[in-house]
Design an enzyme around this catalytic site. Structure first.
Site, PDB file in Angstrom:
ATOM      1  N   ASP A  67       2.177   7.630  12.694  1.00  9.74           N
ATOM      2  CA  ASP A  67       1.255   6.612  12.187  1.00  9.74           C
ATOM      3  C   ASP A  67       1.441   5.261  12.872  1.00  9.74           C
ATOM      4  O   ASP A  67       2.391   5.057  13.639  1.00  9.74           O
ATOM      5  CB  ASP A  67       1.421   6.461  10.660  1.00  9.74           C
ATOM      6  CG  ASP A  67       2.882   6.413  10.215  1.00  9.74           C
ATOM      7  OD1 ASP A  67       3.761   6.133  11.058  1.00  9.74           O
ATOM      8  OD2 ASP A  67       3.143   6.648   9.028  1.00  9.74           O
ATOM      9  N   ASN A 136       6.424   7.100  -3.192  1.00  6.51           N
ATOM     10  CA  ASN A 136       5.318   7.715  -3.943  1.00  6.51           C
ATOM     11  C   ASN A 136       4.926   9.080  -3.380  1.00  6.51           C
ATOM     12  O   ASN A 136       3.873   9.611  -3.688  1.00  6.51           O
ATOM     13  CB  ASN A 136       4.106   6.768  -3.974  1.00  6.51           C
ATOM     14  CG  ASN A 136       3.539   6.507  -2.576  1.00  6.51           C
ATOM     15  OD1 ASN A 136       4.011   7.073  -1.597  1.00  6.51           O
ATOM     16  ND2 ASN A 136       2.529   5.655  -2.491  1.00  6.51           N
ATOM     17  N   HIS A 138       4.400   9.769  -0.168  1.00  7.08           N
ATOM     18  CA  HIS A 138       3.559   9.808   1.042  1.00  7.08           C
ATOM     19  C   HIS A 138       4.341  10.364   2.232  1.00  7.08           C
ATOM     20  O   HIS A 138       5.560  10.215   2.322  1.00  7.08           O
ATOM     21  CB  HIS A 138       2.899   8.452   1.343  1.00  7.08           C
ATOM     22  CG  HIS A 138       3.774   7.353   1.840  1.00  7.08           C
ATOM     23  ND1 HIS A 138       3.729   6.081   1.336  1.00  7.08           N
ATOM     24  CD2 HIS A 138       4.700   7.314   2.825  1.00  7.08           C
ATOM     25  CE1 HIS A 138       4.575   5.318   1.986  1.00  7.08           C
ATOM     26  NE2 HIS A 138       5.183   6.038   2.891  1.00  7.08           N
ATOM     27  N   GLU A 143      -1.330   8.592   1.556  1.00  6.17           N
ATOM     28  CA  GLU A 143      -1.009   8.105   0.223  1.00  6.17           C
ATOM     29  C   GLU A 143      -1.459   9.114  -0.845  1.00  6.17           C
ATOM     30  O   GLU A 143      -2.306   9.975  -0.568  1.00  6.17           O
ATOM     31  CB  GLU A 143      -1.715   6.759  -0.010  1.00  6.17           C
ATOM     32  CG  GLU A 143      -1.309   5.667   0.962  1.00  6.17           C
ATOM     33  CD  GLU A 143       0.070   5.065   0.663  1.00  6.17           C
ATOM     34  OE1 GLU A 143       0.896   5.697  -0.017  1.00  6.17           O
ATOM     35  OE2 GLU A 143       0.315   3.938   1.140  1.00  6.17           O
TER      36      GLU A 143
HETATM   37  C1  GLP Z   1       6.736   4.403   5.840  1.00  2.19           C
HETATM   38  C2  GLP Z   1       6.214   5.341   6.956  1.00  2.19           C
HETATM   39  C3  GLP Z   1       6.587   6.764   6.673  1.00  2.19           C
HETATM   40  C4  GLP Z   1       8.047   6.767   6.235  1.00  2.19           C
HETATM   41  C5  GLP Z   1       8.139   6.171   4.851  1.00  2.19           C
HETATM   42  C6  GLP Z   1       9.565   5.971   4.353  1.00  2.19           C
HETATM   43  O1  GLP Z   1       5.759   3.630   5.256  1.00  2.19           O
HETATM   44  N1  GLP Z   1       4.803   5.273   7.205  1.00  2.19           N
HETATM   45  O2  GLP Z   1       6.378   7.553   7.824  1.00  2.19           O
HETATM   46  O3  GLP Z   1       8.539   8.071   6.187  1.00  2.19           O
HETATM   47  O4  GLP Z   1       7.372   5.002   4.742  1.00  2.19           O
HETATM   48  O5  GLP Z   1      10.162   4.878   4.950  1.00  2.19           O
HETATM   49  P1  GLP Z   1      11.734   4.613   4.915  1.00  2.19           P
HETATM   50  O6  GLP Z   1      12.335   5.628   5.793  1.00  2.19           O
HETATM   51  O7  GLP Z   1      11.879   3.217   5.442  1.00  2.19           O
HETATM   52  O8  GLP Z   1      12.155   4.744   3.502  1.00  2.19           O
END
Ligand code: GLP
Length: 243
Positions: A67, A136, A138, A143
């Site tokens: 992303d 959440n 995702h 989302e």
């Molecule tokens: C982000 C990314 C995801 C990631 C998630 C968890 O917003 N878009 O690809 O896996 O949230 O992030 P973190 O590893 O910082 O907890």
């Protein structure tokens, strides 16, 4: 889904990087799906270390990131393109043109999404996709409420996600409201998936992923139906797991 129990963040990073290296060494033209966020940072450090020791070459590897924020240039330190260059690509021997991150600066975002899908198709799909998980549920930026039949698309970020990611920005207002993400179907088309979960704050999400129903309300739950998923979770993340 196979659960790999590890002790802590360090071990999770080591184990995940080992899976990636094995894939890169096994295939002639490996295609990796990569993630951003705090979770994979340790994996990238390990990959750089292994490259420096001469144990692995990424010269024939191609990568697709999950992303990217809409409206952030690749030079913006908060863009995922910048993150990937800084934390991995500029420290290993992967050719720049083999590294793909959706371009959130394109005028025609729909066209960018279509092209991204096309590029993945031209590479015959993703061999190994690494995933983190949002609080959440995702995956990528899909989302809750996202159709399970989506390909790469533009999303409105949930307010909770913007808040969770505000730690990287100067203020919440600066966090973009939209992103481009691989869709659920794009992720599910990967031949193999490793999902990394670390820390107590992810314990509830992991519990729901393992024990909850498959539902659009918790996008990661779809992974229950994928034939080849490994979850690498540390002790803190497993703290709510039923014995
Ligand atoms: C982000 C990314 C995801 C990631 C998630 C968890 O917003 N878009 O690809 O896996 O949230 O992030 P973190 O590893 O910082 O907890």
């Amino acid at each position: 889904m196979e659960m790999i129990e590890v002790e802590d963040y360090q071990e999770m990073s080591r184990v995940a990087s080992q899976f990636i290296i094995e894939k890169v060494q096994l295939l002639d033209n490996p295609v990796l799906g990569l993630a951003t966020g705090s979770t994979p940072e340790g994996v990238y450090k390990q990959l750089i270390e292994k490259r420096k020791q001469g144990n692995v070459s990424f010269a024939n590897t191609s990568t697709f990131n999950l992303d990217e924020y809409v409206g952030l240039d690749g030079d913006d330190p908060n863009s995922y393109r910048y993150y990937m260059n800084e934390k991995l690509f500029s420290h290993i021997d992967i050719p720049g043109e083999n590294t793909r991150v959706p371009n959130g600066m394109k005028k025609d975002l729909e066209q960018e999404c279509g092209q991204y899908e096309q590029l993945i198709k031209e590479k015959q799909g993703i061999d190994l996709q690494m995933l983190g998980i949002g609080l959440n549920g995702h995956i990528g930026f899909n989302e809750p409420g996202t159709s399970l039949q989506t390909r790469t698309h533009v999303v409105e970020l949930a307010q909770s996600t913007r808040k969770a990611n505000a730690r990287f920005f100067d203020s919440l207002e600066e966090v973009p409201e939209q992103a481009i993400t691989m869709g659920i179907e794009t992720i599910m088309a990967s031949r193999e998936i490793i999902l990394l979960v670390s820390g107590e704050r992810k314990a509830e999400a992991l519990d729901r992923l393992l024990n909850g129903p498959v539902t659009e309300d918790f996008p990661a739950s779809i992974l229950q139906t994928h034939p080849n998923v490994k979850i690498i979770a540390d002790r803190a993340a497993r703290s709510l797991m039923k014995k």
